[in-house]
Write a protein that holds these residues in place. Structure first.
Motif, PDB file in Angstrom:
ATOM      1  N   LEU A 194       0.889  -1.241  -0.126  1.00  0.00           N
ATOM      2  CA  LEU A 194       0.214   0.168  -0.141  1.00  0.00           C
ATOM      3  C   LEU A 194       0.894   1.274  -0.503  1.00  0.00           C
ATOM      4  O   LEU A 194       2.308   1.782  -0.025  1.00  0.00           O
ATOM      5  N   PRO A 195       1.117   2.212  -0.232  1.00  0.00           N
ATOM      6  CA  PRO A 195       1.308   3.979  -0.949  1.00  0.00           C
ATOM      7  C   PRO A 195       1.379   4.001   1.255  1.00  0.00           C
ATOM      8  O   PRO A 195       0.738   3.614   1.861  1.00  0.00           O
ATOM      9  N   VAL A 198      -0.215   5.646   3.391  1.00  0.00           N
ATOM     10  CA  VAL A 198      -1.651   5.182   3.794  1.00  0.00           C
ATOM     11  C   VAL A 198      -1.222   4.089   4.995  1.00  0.00           C
ATOM     12  O   VAL A 198      -1.705   4.420   6.156  1.00  0.00           O
ATOM     13  N   ALA A 201      -0.632   6.022   7.601  1.00  0.00           N
ATOM     14  CA  ALA A 201      -2.014   6.190   8.781  1.00  0.00           C
ATOM     15  C   ALA A 201      -3.005   5.296   9.005  1.00  0.00           C
ATOM     16  O   ALA A 201      -4.537   5.368   9.870  1.00  0.00           O
ATOM     17  N   HIS A 209     -13.146   1.754   5.720  1.00  0.00           N
ATOM     18  CA  HIS A 209     -11.569   1.764   4.939  1.00  0.00           C
ATOM     19  C   HIS A 209     -10.900   0.680   5.125  1.00  0.00           C
ATOM     20  O   HIS A 209     -10.518   0.406   4.122  1.00  0.00           O
ATOM     21  N   ARG A 211     -11.282  -2.092   5.514  1.00  0.00           N
ATOM     22  CA  ARG A 211     -11.769  -3.461   4.323  1.00  0.00           C
ATOM     23  C   ARG A 211     -11.399  -3.102   2.852  1.00  0.00           C
ATOM     24  O   ARG A 211     -10.910  -4.417   2.010  1.00  0.00           O
ATOM     25  N   LEU A 212     -12.387  -2.010   2.974  1.00  0.00           N
ATOM     26  CA  LEU A 212     -11.777  -1.767   1.070  1.00  0.00           C
ATOM     27  C   LEU A 212     -10.139  -1.198   1.045  1.00  0.00           C
ATOM     28  O   LEU A 212      -9.475  -1.446  -0.025  1.00  0.00           O
ATOM     29  N   ALA A 213      -9.239  -0.691   2.232  1.00  0.00           N
ATOM     30  CA  ALA A 213      -8.121  -1.227   1.591  1.00  0.00           C
ATOM     31  C   ALA A 213      -6.718  -1.874   1.695  1.00  0.00           C
ATOM     32  O   ALA A 213      -6.239  -2.113   0.920  1.00  0.00           O
ATOM     33  N   ALA A 216      -8.021  -2.923  -1.711  1.00  0.00           N
ATOM     34  CA  ALA A 216      -6.761  -2.390  -2.355  1.00  0.00           C
ATOM     35  C   ALA A 216      -5.683  -2.446  -2.582  1.00  0.00           C
ATOM     36  O   ALA A 216      -4.815  -1.901  -3.326  1.00  0.00           O
ATOM     37  N   PRO A 312       2.645   2.217 -11.500  1.00  0.00           N
ATOM     38  CA  PRO A 312       2.005   2.780 -12.628  1.00  0.00           C
ATOM     39  C   PRO A 312       3.872   3.774 -13.175  1.00  0.00           C
ATOM     40  O   PRO A 312       3.169   3.730 -14.224  1.00  0.00           O
TER      41      PRO A 312
ATOM     42  N   PRO B  35     -15.926   3.424  -3.738  1.00  0.00           N
ATOM     43  CA  PRO B  35     -16.043   3.383  -1.883  1.00  0.00           C
ATOM     44  C   PRO B  35     -15.208   3.862  -1.331  1.00  0.00           C
ATOM     45  O   PRO B  35     -15.186   4.400   0.035  1.00  0.00           O
ATOM     46  N   LEU B  36     -13.809   4.002  -1.566  1.00  0.00           N
ATOM     47  CA  LEU B  36     -12.420   4.485  -1.452  1.00  0.00           C
ATOM     48  C   LEU B  36     -12.433   5.731  -0.848  1.00  0.00           C
ATOM     49  O   LEU B  36     -12.405   6.185  -0.032  1.00  0.00           O
ATOM     50  N   GLU B  39     -15.059   6.779   2.008  1.00  0.00           N
ATOM     51  CA  GLU B  39     -13.822   6.872   3.216  1.00  0.00           C
ATOM     52  C   GLU B  39     -13.370   7.689   3.583  1.00  0.00           C
ATOM     53  O   GLU B  39     -12.678   8.395   4.394  1.00  0.00           O
ATOM     54  N   ARG B  43     -12.154  11.810   6.370  1.00  0.00           N
ATOM     55  CA  ARG B  43     -10.535  12.215   7.069  1.00  0.00           C
ATOM     56  C   ARG B  43     -10.340  13.216   6.102  1.00  0.00           C
ATOM     57  O   ARG B  43      -9.641  13.821   6.906  1.00  0.00           O
ATOM     58  N   LEU B  56      -5.485  11.223   1.021  1.00  0.00           N
ATOM     59  CA  LEU B  56      -5.091  10.098   1.136  1.00  0.00           C
ATOM     60  C   LEU B  56      -5.792   9.702  -0.464  1.00  0.00           C
ATOM     61  O   LEU B  56      -6.313   9.242  -0.267  1.00  0.00           O
ATOM     62  N   SER B  57      -4.543   8.289  -1.162  1.00  0.00           N
ATOM     63  CA  SER B  57      -5.510   8.242  -1.285  1.00  0.00           C
ATOM     64  C   SER B  57      -4.343   6.295  -1.233  1.00  0.00           C
ATOM     65  O   SER B  57      -3.993   6.201  -1.422  1.00  0.00           O
ATOM     66  N   THR B  58      -6.188   5.584  -1.050  1.00  0.00           N
ATOM     67  CA  THR B  58      -5.463   4.694  -0.251  1.00  0.00           C
ATOM     68  C   THR B  58      -4.722   3.720  -1.408  1.00  0.00           C
ATOM     69  O   THR B  58      -4.528   2.886  -0.601  1.00  0.00           O
ATOM     70  N   ASP B  59      -5.577   3.831  -2.893  1.00  0.00           N
ATOM     71  CA  ASP B  59      -4.432   2.352  -3.529  1.00  0.00           C
ATOM     72  C   ASP B  59      -3.828   3.261  -4.396  1.00  0.00           C
ATOM     73  O   ASP B  59      -3.427   2.339  -5.576  1.00  0.00           O
ATOM     74  N   GLY B  60      -3.198   4.281  -4.141  1.00  0.00           N
ATOM     75  CA  GLY B  60      -2.429   4.780  -4.643  1.00  0.00           C
ATOM     76  C   GLY B  60      -2.842   5.373  -6.191  1.00  0.00           C
ATOM     77  O   GLY B  60      -1.763   5.804  -7.047  1.00  0.00           O
TER      78      GLY B  60
END
Lengths: 331, 338
Positions: A194-195, A198, A201, A209, A211-213, A216, A312, B35-36, B39, B43, B56-60
């Motif tokens: 994960l970045p 993230v 935090a 959040h 669960r979704l993270a 991802a 990316p 959905p991310l 959330e 914040r 904050l980009s959770t998935d980048g």
């Protein structure tokens, strides 16, 4: 149009059939199937619908297939449990042309767990691959939840370059005392990326959040194993070249061992060691994770291995986060 | 004269800062990240900054802030938040019209028209009028979200205030996803248990088989409607040129009991083939907060990503598919973090 002879015969057949059924020993069998992974939580919901169907269709669309991809059965078999333990179900597959035959295959060893009706088993699967010569997936002394006539997920392996497989078991039993699956949980572990902001935090995230993270995460390795409170578990996966097998089996090996303990009703603790690939040179990563059933928990990982997939912009990614979840076994 | 005005300006500016300010922002993300983003917005601090770590980009993956507006909050008066009316504006300008007004029951009523440019030559236009939402005191609240192909756009508002404001509590959110599912999966849809329905809906956006998805703030018994259209930017100046409507939806939610609601809606889509319907009634009962999947017979045809193995095998990236399922959820509008 009644034929007295026919009606008498059918009555006779009927009573004979009833007698045979009554005299037949209670069925006690273990069915199993391996299914390729992907959309794992969806697959679990789909398999709940297959309760009462011990033998799944061998090929084609196994399940509802919401994604449009058929879910195919890999290894599939039935083990009669009215014989002496330990029992073993094994299949050897010949290798790809130009290689020695009889190497790839799947073995399921079944043991009684203590005096009760419970079962434990060992799994060892060796598969051919495209990125690597072989993938080896093992798990030892895995407890089977006691819930009867329903499919239980018991183990799953997957890595970044291998879709992996999940193992499902079904206890078809009439005589085994119906008992709740006490203390048996399915542990899901995912190690990935994960970045960095993230990871910094994520201890402040809401459960949703988190669960979704987890969904991802760029996964590096995913493992699932059925485990019993206070009993050690062990699951491993390896990849490598066949010529080097035996000599360097542990180089590409990733092993997760540990024990789940219960503090009180909905509070658990997982202590585990995770051996990254690279043999004994690589230091083990230790985790001590508080867990609540049904919820994902994220933990930072330091010094994790490099992921093959880059970001990316082509940047190197290192496995920096681990996700854990336990789910109580379906009764 | 100008000197006198100049000495008033700082005073005016300080008055505006001291008072309440209403902010709005439009953010574009890949559909699977929506959905991310929801959330992440819990914040996010007050005005989303121009520079620096926006979110904050959770998935980048990128969170693109495409429009941003703010104005002093004046009760009982229309508050323009966009970049002004752009009727007859030079081609190339992106128009973004949002007008908020205090409505009955302590809410805000919005008229929204947003144009987004996925590529320089064309634009998407999203419109809704009379959108009712709660006053979002010191938190970001989603007003609307819609998809443009595989990307999702969402509109948020935020009121910077020192006064505590209690949420009205009767604000709802309606979510609609029009998608195509494999036919053999469709046969089992009516018997799905709630958890499986939730999982299936969660995976729909990942399959690339979503035609349109909408989410709107709304209130029980107040009709809502929206329109999504598409146009060619170079031709906008031509007399008689109109946007091509992609979809229109209008509906109304009635709340029978606290835990239960009924949606009565109508989808309108342009006809692509002879014999296609122009309007599709979409009505369903739903438990508050739970997804409901309903089967739509012979829905609009659209270009979907190839999903089934035989389609990918024949190297087709897109296939013509018919919308055959609608996912519906009515939930109590998110009250934010306490």
């Amino acid at each position: 149009m009644r034929c007295p002879f026919l009606s008498r015969t059918s009555r006779w057949i009927g009573s004979a059939l009833a007698l045979t059924l009554a005299a037949a020993p209670a069925r006690d069998r273990l069915h199993f199937v391996t299914i390729s992974r992907g959309y794992d939580d969806l697959l679990r919901e789909e398999m709940k619908r297959m309760a009462g169907t011990p033998v799944l269709p061998r090929s084609g669309k196994l399940l509802t297939g919401i994604t449009g991809f058929p879910r195919n059965a890999g290894y599939q078999g039935t083990i009669r449990l009215d014989r002496d333990f330990p029992l073993e179900w094994s299949v050897q597959r010949s290798g790809t042309p130009g290689r020695t035959a009889g190497d790839f295959g799947f073995t399921l060893g079944v043991m009684r767990a203590g005096d009760g009706p419970g079962l434990r088993f060992d799994v060892d699967a060796l598969e051919s691959g495209t990125e690597h010569d072989f993938y080896r997936m093992t798990a030892e002394s895995v407890p089977l939840p006691l819930g009867r006539n329903t499919w239980h997920p018991v183990a799953a392996w997957g890595s970044e370059y291998n879709q992996g497989m999940s193992l499902w078991c079904y206890r078809e039993a009439t005589a085994v005392a119906a008992s709740t699956a006490t203390g048996i949980h399915l542990l899901d572990v995912q190690v990935g990326f994960l970045p960095e902001p993230v990871v910094a935090a994520m201890n402040t995230f809401t459960p949703e959040h988190t669960r979704l993270a987890r969904g991802a995460m760029a996964p590096w390795q995913t493992l699932s194993v059925s485990c019993q409170v206070d009993r050690p578990f062990s699951i491993s996966s390896a990849a490598g070249e066949r010529a080097m097998r035996g000599r360097s089996d542990d180089r590409g090996l990733c092993r997760l061992t540990g024990t789940l303990t219960q503090n009180y009703e909905t509070s658990f603790n997982l202590k585990c060691q995770w051996q990254p690939p690279g043999g004994k040179k690589q230091p083990q990563v230790r985790f001590d994770v508080p867990l609540q059933p049904g919820r994902w928990h994220l933990q930072p990982v330091e010094g994790g291995p490099r992921l093959r997939a880059t970001g990316p912009k082509g940047e190197v990614r290192v496995a920096n986060v681990a996700a854990f979840r336990i789910t109580a076994a379906e009764p | 004269m100008s000197a006198r005005l100049a000495c008033f300006l700082p005073l005016l500016a300080s008055l505006a800062v001291a008072g309440e300010r209403l902010h709005c922002v439009v953010i574009e993300v890949p559909s699977a990240s929506l959905p991310l983003l929801r959330e992440e917005m819990k914040r996010a601090a007050a005005p989303v900054a121009d520079h620096g770590p926006v979110l904050l980009s959770t998935d980048g993956l990128p969170r693109r802030v495409t429009h941003r507006g703010q104005a002093p909050f004046v009760p009982e008066k229309p508050i323009p938040l966009g970049n002004g009316p752009r009727e007859g504006s030079p081609a190339g300008a992106r128009s973004f019209n949002i007008v908020a007004a205090s409505g009955a029951g302590g809410g805000l009523v919005y008229d929204v028209s947003i144009q987004q440019s996925p590529v320089p030559a064309s634009y998407y236009d999203f419109r809704t009028k009379g959108l009712v939402a709660a006053v979002p005191a010191n938190r970001w609240q989603e007003l609307a979200a819609w998809n443009q192909g595989t990307r999702s756009v969402s509109l948020w508002h935020h009121l910077q205030t020192d006064e505590p404001r209690a949420a009205a509590g009767d604000e709802l959110r309606i979510e609609l996803i029009f998608a195509s599912m494999p036919d053999d999966a469709l046969a089992h849809v009516p018997e799905y248990p709630p958890e499986l329905t939730r999982q299936v809906v969660g995976h729909l956006s990942g399959t690339g088989r979503v035609w349109k998805s909408f989410s709107l703030a709304c209130r029980a018994d107040v009709p809502f409607h929206l329109q999504s259209s598409h146009g060619d930017r170079r031709r906008r100046q031509e007399p008689g040129y109109g946007d091509r409507v992609l979809a229109k939806f209008q509906g109304r939610i009635t709340r029978d009991t606290p835990g239960h609601a009924t949606l009565d809606g109508l989808l309108e889509a342009p006809r692509h083939h002879e014999g296609d319907a122009e309007a599709y009634p979409v009505s369903s009962e739903a438990s508050i907060g739970e997804w409901r999947l309903i089967v739509l017979r012979d829905g609009p045809t659209f270009k979907a990503a190839a999903a089934a193995f035989h389609e990918i095998y024949t190297r087709r990236a897109h296939v013509a598919a018919k919308v055959n399922v609608v996912a519906i959820r009515v939930s109590v509008a998110d009250e934010g973090e306490p």
